[in-house]
Design an enzyme around this catalytic site. Structure first.
Site, PDB file in Angstrom:
ATOM      1  CG  ASP A 164      -1.360   2.071   6.790  1.00  0.00           C
ATOM      2  OD1 ASP A 164      -1.372   3.189   7.329  1.00  0.00           O
ATOM      3  OD2 ASP A 164      -1.700   1.893   5.608  1.00  0.00           O
ATOM      4  CG  ASP A 181      -1.779   1.192   1.344  1.00  0.00           C
ATOM      5  OD1 ASP A 181      -2.318   1.610   0.308  1.00  0.00           O
ATOM      6  OD2 ASP A 181      -1.920   1.736   2.449  1.00  0.00           O
TER       7      ASP A 181
END
Length: 1299
Positions: A1020, A593
């Protein structure tokens, strides 16, 4: 709209009476003509609004410019949506009004999302859209009245969070199936069960049952504990209490009169009636009251906020990964009713459940799309300042005499500008002209979009209170639909060991049949004697696949997990899946990400370039000084005598002042004059800074402690507005029609209030043109309230702004320089407009805004028509003001970590929901893209031919970096899945933008399925959970976006840079150790089976055990287990060497440590050593059979201890001439290895005295026993040591070359 056939939509809720306007027989005799006409109009307007909602959603998808962070993919098929909307009328003859919903309601499939919305839909096409839905559908649309009955509410899924994998009924069946679906464990089970057959019983039953029972007990206990923890988390989430708003009691309301549904002044209760319910008890139709920092428990429509503007902010980081707050807008009609008025809707004293209702389309995964309507079946009443009650929607005076004054409008309506591109609906200055539909009878039907929705798992961020209407619960919420179910992950090492076990089992069976055949198949080939003999041989040779292998591997995994969690260099690391440490050493694809993982999502203004002058971070004070000089010059000019009345209210900073003086704005004295060359530097600085302070979508929000924070969908804009504040130009208020700036020190004290008041700059927002990924720019038209001057401000990417601004000689060069520094660049431009020019533009834009949006050859869409008007009237020869460079701060050591990954042979992909331009800049700044490396961008691809040309180009240029957006990626996955993954996996780097959570997971699964390689995903946020769970190894980072990704991951880290240590050091060691351990345990079982086979072959092929009872138990435990397990402490290189030379990881990734070549090498070693020990024992034994057992078994144990010592690579390091200090370190690190060898030998010697049935003590203590054992061990082990030394000299391992 006239081209779309409209149908009436029925309400399927109890208490509604359908009215067939074509059949007088269906009209109740109690209804008068006015009632009949009103009902007809209400029904017609519901149809109009719902079809309009579908069209509005399509416009929203094609022109999702209102929110820079919006994504465009996974949209629903509008044609299917219309079919769902119309489904209630299609079944007119099948269902009657007021009947209970069908039992399958709420269980229909998601509509297809592959087709655009046609403008003209015939009735036949509408019917085919409905009938084409696949069978076994899961989800459906619904019309929900306020205060619905319980039977309707319970037709929808319960709002229960369930992450548990098992129930009480399914726990043991599922766990046992997961264990015995592997041949490895099934083989052990069959061997253990065979010992209950007397004819097959060999040795102690406990030697077969106990190890298997131990392994199953550990596994079942661990699964039970993990599921128990999941249950606790589920219970915590389901038990969280929320306030549900109940209808007011009858005592607080009076009877409604015949003219109005109720008297506003007397029937709104003075307080709310609420009750606390756990999240799991919330039902569709409930009114839920939320406050700041409350998690939204269900998908809801926002009805009311305590903010007078009708807006609130939510944090969506757990849903889409974006940390910036998103603005949500309440329904205008309910906002004007107030909190108590909303609570009274649908109550028995106010017309019952038919008073108001909400239609919601079928649940979908797309968090950016929502189709719905709000219907108010009575006139809307407001309380204006004069205290009289006004009915909005009673069109008594068509000329506007009956229109409410601006003070009488609802707060939501009062904020709309004259024409509002935000909603893509042409707006007029009267309150009648808006997107809602009003009937002559006073009913109001308004379309609802995603901006009116609060999705589950978002968090209310703004201060105050909101009330939401529950529309989706449980499995129908967007959050749950975008979360994939976690499966059981199995490491590649276990799969490889399982494959080797099949080979060994086949070998055992063949060997058993051969031995029985050599004995002549006594009694016949298929006789019971032959079958029993074969099965006895199979059991005798079962040690080839020892159950202790599973025990050793599981203990090794636990040790690796402990070492990872106690590593001081990666503090607070948590191993949540202890069965996967070896997978960390096999990763070949890293999918990461961006926001919060590679970057901190903390933007900072770094550079401002104005052509002849450039300001860096260390010279921003000079910008502030020049700005102060410019405003000082403006204050002394002729424009300081005017005054203006300002009354500012809302969620922003409230400034209550009157008679405040405003300094000159964009058209002030300092900015006047001719071209850029004739203006001094201070006025040029003022122009660019003030333009940056105005051209954005940022809203200032006041926190509980009085501090002010800026919120916007784009962190770039927040950074720029924060920068303008730091240099003396502060945004203090903003709503949809007005913006207020304050010139001067943002930290001025109260004693300077007069100065602050005099430096307020007020601007009217006339038009707003938000950023879209197609236009790559955003613009705004503002009017300075002090001077009346109108300016069009524009900022955007250099690739589009270069053709819009006036000719210059520096823009291209400077943008290239900033891009190489990893800065995100924005070009700022301005154009002054006269009143006549703006009026002409407004007229042309209004005409474009009323385009029907029809499709077909030669037909221009509404969005294209609007863009063409803006380009023709505004975006020409604009004055270039400056160029900004914003840095998205990276996480610590991201560049070095990614460089290590690439050198280790790991291909890095970045999957993000952010814009293409942002992701491209991050790819450059993180060094994912090498200096000078070509970046191939694939965005907004619509056709297969265009996509195929991109793939053909990439196939011939595999050294480039691919940047692809989510829409194009979905087209690839639909049409060219195999071709795309074949090419993409060969590229050096891939950046996928605008990815939904589901797309991220699909990419991970696609790479795994196509390449068969190990994929590691790291993120996250809650939007990364699906990707993490779909990967072979999921890594979650504990960060600003919460702990959802960390809790769902296999490994939890606190920062991205720890990944290098986790993979290159711990992962490499874990895999190498486990591979060596597995091979050695197989060797340990194989050598004793070879001894048994040689013994049986010599003694007439009899299936008689050579070693029985305690000897077999001791061989698998105390005699060999400790030394063999000490292999998990071995290391071939130091931590520093592994991180400095990541190429060592690349060598291990190939899987050669546990490949077929190394496996067959160990098989040959076992065959040689087993045959040598048995044959030499037979040659050297004297007269008693007992001596063969004692000599061969002792030689076997000593041989295994020596083989363990030979396998430990650290011994070679120790004897290679290291310094004394390093020698002491190595001795200390491997103390356990030395102790395990000595202790094992000691136990074996002691046990001889307690096993007289196996050892003749009088013979064991003789010299003859000692030298015979020494000869046998020398013959079995010495040649292997010699071969190993020669091999290390001729073909040394890669790690040994570094020592």
């Amino acid at each position: 709209m006239p081209d779309i056939p409209l149908r009436s939509f029925r309400n399927k809720q109890a208490g509604y009476q359908p009215i067939d306007v074509n059949s007088p027989n269906n009209i109740s005799p109690t209804l008068n003509d006015n009632d009949i006409g009103r009902n007809r109009i209400i029904e017609m307007n519901r149809s109009v609004s719902r079809v309009a909602a579908v069209a509005n959603a399509d416009r929203s998808r094609s022109n999702r410019a209102r929110r820079p962070g919006a994504r465009q993919r996974y949209v629903d098929d509008p044609e299917e949506a219309v079919g769902l909307l119309d489904s209630s009328r299609e079944g007119e003859g099948e269902e009657r009004e007021g009947e209970a919903m069908d039992e399958d309601r709420g269980h229909m499939m998601l509509p297809d999302s592959s087709k655009p919305l046609p403008t003209k839909l015939s009735p036949t096409r509408l019917k085919s859209a409905k009938s084409s839905k696949p069978k076994g559908t899961l989800y459906t649309s619904r019309t929900i009245p306020f205060r619905p009955n319980a039977s309707l509410q319970h037709k929808f899924p319960a709002n229960i969070v369930r992450n548990q994998k098992y129930s009480l009924m399914t726990f043991f069946p599922i766990v046992l199936y997961e264990q015995f679906k592997f041949f490895f464990n099934l083989y052990f089970l069959l061997v253990a069960l065979s010992q209950f057959v007397p004819a097959l019983k060999i040795g102690f039953i406990a030697t077969y049952i106990a190890p298997l029972a131990f392994v199953l007990t550990i596994t079942i206990g661990k699964e039970a504990y993990d599921d128990y923890k999941r249950n606790l988390r589920d219970r915590e989430a389901n038990g969280q209490k929320y306030l549900v708003v109940d209808p007011p009691s009858p005592q607080s309301s009076s009877t409604s009169n015949s003219v109005l549904p109720f008297n506003t002044t007397s029937q709104i209760p003075t307080h709310l009636s609420t009750r606390a319910l756990p999240s799991s008890s919330l039902l569709v139709g409930h009114l839920v009251r939320l406050q700041k920092n409350d998690r939204v428990p269900t998908d809801m429509v926002l009805l009311w906020t305590s903010d007078p503007s009708g807006t609130c902010f939510v944090r969506t980081d757990q849903l889409d990964g974006e940390t910036d707050w998103k603005m949500r807008i309440s329904v205008g009609e309910t906002q004007s009713l107030g909190e108590t008025g909303v609570a009274a809707l649908g109550s028995s004293s106010h017309g019952g459940s038919g008073e108001a209702e909400i239609y919601a389309d079928a649940p979908t995964k797309d968090i950016h799309t929502f189709i719905g309507t709000f219907t108010l079946n009575r006139p809307l009443t407001t309380l204006p300042e004069d205290g009289d009650t006004h009915i909005i929607g009673d069109d008594e005076d068509e000329d506007g005499a009956g229109s409410p004054t601006p003070t009488q409008r609802s707060p939501l309506l009062s904020h709309h500008p004259s024409h509002n591109p935000l909603t893509d609906v042409p707006m007029k200055r009267t309150s009648k002209s808006n997107s809602r539909t009003r009937t002559g009878g006073g009913a109001i039907v308004s379309p609802l979009t995603a901006e009116n929705a609060l999705w589950a798992n978002t968090v209310l961020a703004s201060s105050g209170t909101v009330i939401g209407f529950v529309i989706y619960t449980g499995t129908e919420t967007r959050a749950v639909m975008n979360t994939s179910k976690a499966g059981t992950k199995v490491g590649l090492l276990e799969v490889e060991v399982n494959g080797l076990a099949k080979i060994l089992c086949t070998t055992t069976f063949i060997l058993s049949v051969v031995l029985v055949a050599l004995n002549g198949f006594r009694g016949g080939v298929f006789s019971s004697h032959t079958l029993v003999s074969i099965f006895r041989f199979l059991i005798l040779f079962s040690s080839i696949i020892p159950i202790s292998l599973r025990v050793n591997l599981d203990l090794g995994k636990s040790l690796y997990s402990h070492q990872i969690m106690t590593d001081s260099t990666i503090p607070n690391t948590i191993v949540r899946t202890s069965t996967l440490p070896e997978e960390l050493g096999r990763v070949e694809y890293l999918l990461s990400d961006k926001t919060g993982t590679l970057t901190r999502n903390e933007m900072e203004m770094r550079k401002l370039h104005m052509g002849t002058m450039s300001y860096g971070q260390d010279s921003m004070d000079e910008v502030g000084r020049q700005l102060a000089l410019a405003f000082a010059s403006s204050n002394s000019g002729p424009g300081d005598d005017h005054s203006q009345h300002n009354h500012i209210r809302g969620s922003s900073v409230a400034l209550a002042h009157t008679g405040s003086h405003s300094v000159g704005g964009l058209g002030g004295a300092g900015a006047g004059g001719g071209g850029r060359g004739r203006r001094d530097m201070s006025s040029r600085v003022k122009d660019v800074v003030q333009s940056l302070a105005l051209c954005h979508n940022v809203t200032p929000v006041t926190n509980d402690d009085g501090s002010v924070t800026y919120q916007a969908s784009s962190p770039d804009e927040v950074a720029i507005v924060g920068w303008t504040q730091s240099i003396g130009l502060t945004l203090v208020y903003r709503d949809r029609t007005k913006m207020v700036l304050r010139a001067g020190d943002a930290t001025a004290s109260s004693s300077q209030s007069q100065t602050i008041s005099e430096n307020l700059l007020t601007f009217d927002i006339l038009s707003l043109f938000p950023f879209t990924s197609e236009s790559k720019r955003m613009g705004i038209i503002v009017r300075d309230c002090a001077t009346g001057e109108i300016n069009f401000l524009l900022k955007g990417a250099d690739v589009v702004m270069a053709r819009i601004v006036q000719r210059n000689d520096w823009l291209e060069e400077e943008t290239g320089n900033m891009a190489r520094e990893g800065l995100r660049t924005l070009v700022v431009a301005r154009k002054r407009l006269s009143g006549v020019a703006y009026a002409e533009f407004e007229k042309a834009y209004h005409i474009a805004s009323t385009t029907t949006g029809a499709t077909g050859p030669g037909v221009i869409s509404r969005a294209d028509a609007q863009a063409k008007v803006v380009e023709e009237y505004l975006e020409k020869d604009m004055e270039l003001l400056g160029l900004t460079g914003v840095e998205d701060r990276l996480q610590d050591e991201v560049r070095s970590t990614l460089e290590l990954m690439k050198n280790a042979g790991v291909k890095v992909w970045m999957l993000t929901g952010d814009k293409v331009e942002t992701a491209r800049c991050i790819a450059i700044s993180t060094k994912m893209v090498g200096r000078g490396q070509y970046i191939h961008e694939v965005a907004k691809v619509k056709t297969s031919d265009e996509m195929k040309s991109h793939l053909d180009f990439l196939q011939n240029k595999l050294d480039c970096c691919l940047v692809i957006d989510g829409e194009s990626l979905q087209l690839c996955l639909n049409l060219f899945k195999n071709e795309f993954v074949e090419i993409a996996t060969k590229l050096s780097a891939v950046v996928a933008c605008r990815c939904s959570p589901t797309q991220k997971a699909d990419i991970a699964r696609l790479i795994r399925a196509h390449t068969g390689k190990r994929v590691c995903c790291i993120g996250d946020g809650g939007n990364d959970v699906s990707m993490i769970q779909a990967a072979d190894v999921g890594v979650g980072i504990v960060g600003k976006e919460g702990r959802q990704a960390s809790l769902a991951a296999d490994f939890s880290l606190t920062q991205f840079s720890f990944l290098s240590t986790l993979l290159l050091w711990h992962g490499r060691l874990s895999y190498r150790r486990s591979a060596t351990l597995a091979q050695f345990v197989i060797h340990r079982g194989l050598i004793i089976s070879i001894i048994q086979a040689v013994f049986s072959a010599i003694f007439y092929f009899a299936p008689i055990a050579l070693y029985q009872g305690w000897l077999m138990v001791g061989y698998a435990t105390v005699y060999t287990m400790m030394p063999v397990f000490s292999l998990v402490l071995d290391r071939d290189v130091s931590r520093e060497t592994a991180l400095v030379y990541p190429e060592l990881y690349k060598e291990l990734v190939k899987g050669r440590v546990l490949g077929y070549k190394s496996f067959f090498e160990w098989v040959m070693i076992s065959v040689y050593q087993g045959a040598a020990i048995m044959i030499m024992s037979l040659v050297l034994f004297e007269s008693e059979f007992l001596h063969i057992v004692s000599i061969s078994f002792t030689a076997l144990v000593l041989n295994e201890l020596i083989m363990v010592a030979l396998e430990i690579t650290t011994w070679y390091v120790f004897f290679s001439g290291f310094t004394p200090s390093l020698r002491r370190n190595f001795i200390f690190r491997h103390t356990y290895m030395i102790i395990s060898e000595v202790v094992t030998l000691f136990f074996y010697v002691i046990s001889i005295a307690f096993l007289p049935e196996y050892f003749d003590l009088s013979f064991v203590v003789t010299v003859g026993f000692a030298w015979k054992v020494a000869v046998i061990v020398g013959i079995s082990a010495m040649p292997l040591w010699i071969v190993k030394v020669i091999k290390s000299r001729i073909a040394p391992a890669a790690s040994s070359k570094l020592l």
